[in-house]
Design an enzyme around this catalytic site. Structure first.
Site, PDB file in Angstrom:
ATOM      1  CB  SER A  43     -69.603  49.340 -56.984  1.00 22.63           C
ATOM      2  OG  SER A  43     -70.551  49.972 -57.812  1.00 22.63           O
ATOM      3  CG  ASP A 195     -68.806  53.640 -55.938  1.00 24.54           C
ATOM      4  OD1 ASP A 195     -67.753  53.015 -55.689  1.00 24.54           O
ATOM      5  OD2 ASP A 195     -69.591  53.317 -56.834  1.00 24.54           O
TER       6      ASP A 195
END
Length: 335
Positions: A43, A195
């Site tokens: 991320s 994610d």
């Protein structure tokens, strides 16, 4: 001048809190005692890693520092044109959280009632635009000064996918940051990704298998422990977020600890199993005050504050740990 000690960096994700990692990297890039051999990022950690690789290829350490600053400045510009601003109460009290922000409440309500396929059917993502504008991914892919690994979660299989340096694009980095409540899944080669924090925040195993360097430095954003039990809805949601996105890291550290104990006891062949030295730059204590909503706060004053916290934490870590690199771990594997 003595040669720089190589280190591997494992960079957690955490939205705007990734600016803390910006500060850590900024300080490390100034230090003559160490050099970065490899980075595994998730991320915001993946975005920081790409910025570093771009800058190193363009013009070395100073260019990498400049590229990091340019990227986070671009992120902050969203504050001037978007709805992500603190509410009046937060401005008066000096809080960096967005708990009283109308935009944050609207997003929170929208996430509960609609999916991103409904409230954002065109899949617009300003962060991807900033990545593509601020980072030259051709330079990232050609970087020969360090290895890069970016983690995402395969939606269909539930397994981790690690993209190496040659595969990095704005889409692969955004796949690592695609929170399913906020963004549509990112499709790469016919597979959808969310994610990477669900399965590796960050993934350490690529640093073990692909890098010759034995030192792994975890740059941590999400605190593992808190003294008090959360009682408000926002506190509970924030703690759930922290536990969820630390769980994969803790599982991997326990596995590393198990193998390391066997190697140290002579029950495994040390010639066939790599001895890892584990280190950590922990989140600054001040960050315990910042809830999950602050991870959506792109105000430059906040990002610069986090950067300064990161620089101070990295400076302290370097002074305490630089002479131990390559010889011993400086934290318990079971943090």
């Amino acid at each position: 001048m003595a040669s720089k000690t190589p280190i591997n960096l494992a960079l957690q994700g955490g939205g705007a809190h990734g600016a803390f990692t910006w500060g850590v990297l900024d300080r490390i890039l100034q230090d003559d005692r160490v050099r970065i051999a490899a980075i595994s990022g998730t991320s915001a950690g993946a975005m920081n890693a790409a910025a570093v690789a771009d800058g190193l290829t363009q013009g070395g350490r100073e260019a990498a520092r400049q590229r990091l600053e340019a990227f986070w400045t671009g992120i902050s510009e969203m504050a001037g044109v978007g709805p992500w601003l603190r509410g009046p109460v937060e401005l008066m009290t000096g809080s960096w959280n967005l708990d009283m922000s109308p935009a944050y409440w609207a997003l929170d309500a929208a996430k509960r009632a609609f999916s991103p396929y409904q409230f954002n059917p065109m899949g617009m993502n300003p962060i991807r635009d900033i990545l593509a504008d601020q980072i030259d991914f051709e330079r990232v892919r050609s970087c020969d000064q360090l290895q890069l690994f970016v983690s995402a979660t395969n939606v269909r299989t539930g397994r981790i996918r690690v993209f190496d340096r040659a595969e990095l694009t704005p889409d692969t980095v955004m796949a690592s940051a695609a929170l399913p409540q906020v963004y549509q899944a990112v499709e790469i080669d016919g597979e959808a990704y969310w994610d990477g924090g669900f399965m590796g925040n960050p993934a350490i195993f690529p640093l073990i298998y692909e890098s010759d360097c034995p030192d792994v430095v975890i740059v941590q954003i999400n605190p593992i422990e808190r003294e008090h039990v959360p009682t408000t809805p926002h506190e509970i949601a924030n703690r759930m977020n922290e536990i969820s996105f630390n769980s994969s890291l803790l599982r991997e550290l326990r596995a590393i600890s198990f193998v390391t104990d066997l190697v140290d006891k002579g029950e495994l062949d040390a010639g066939k199993h790599k001895r890892i030295f584990l280190h950590r730059v922990p989140p600054a204590s001040a960050m315990l005050e910042y809830g999950a909503s602050s991870k959506f706060n792109p105000e430059f004053a906040f990002l610069a504050h986090l950067r300064d916290l990161g620089r101070a934490s990295a400076a302290h870590w370097l002074d305490q740990t630089a002479d131990k690199l390559g010889r011993q771990s400086t934290i318990d594997f079971k943090i």
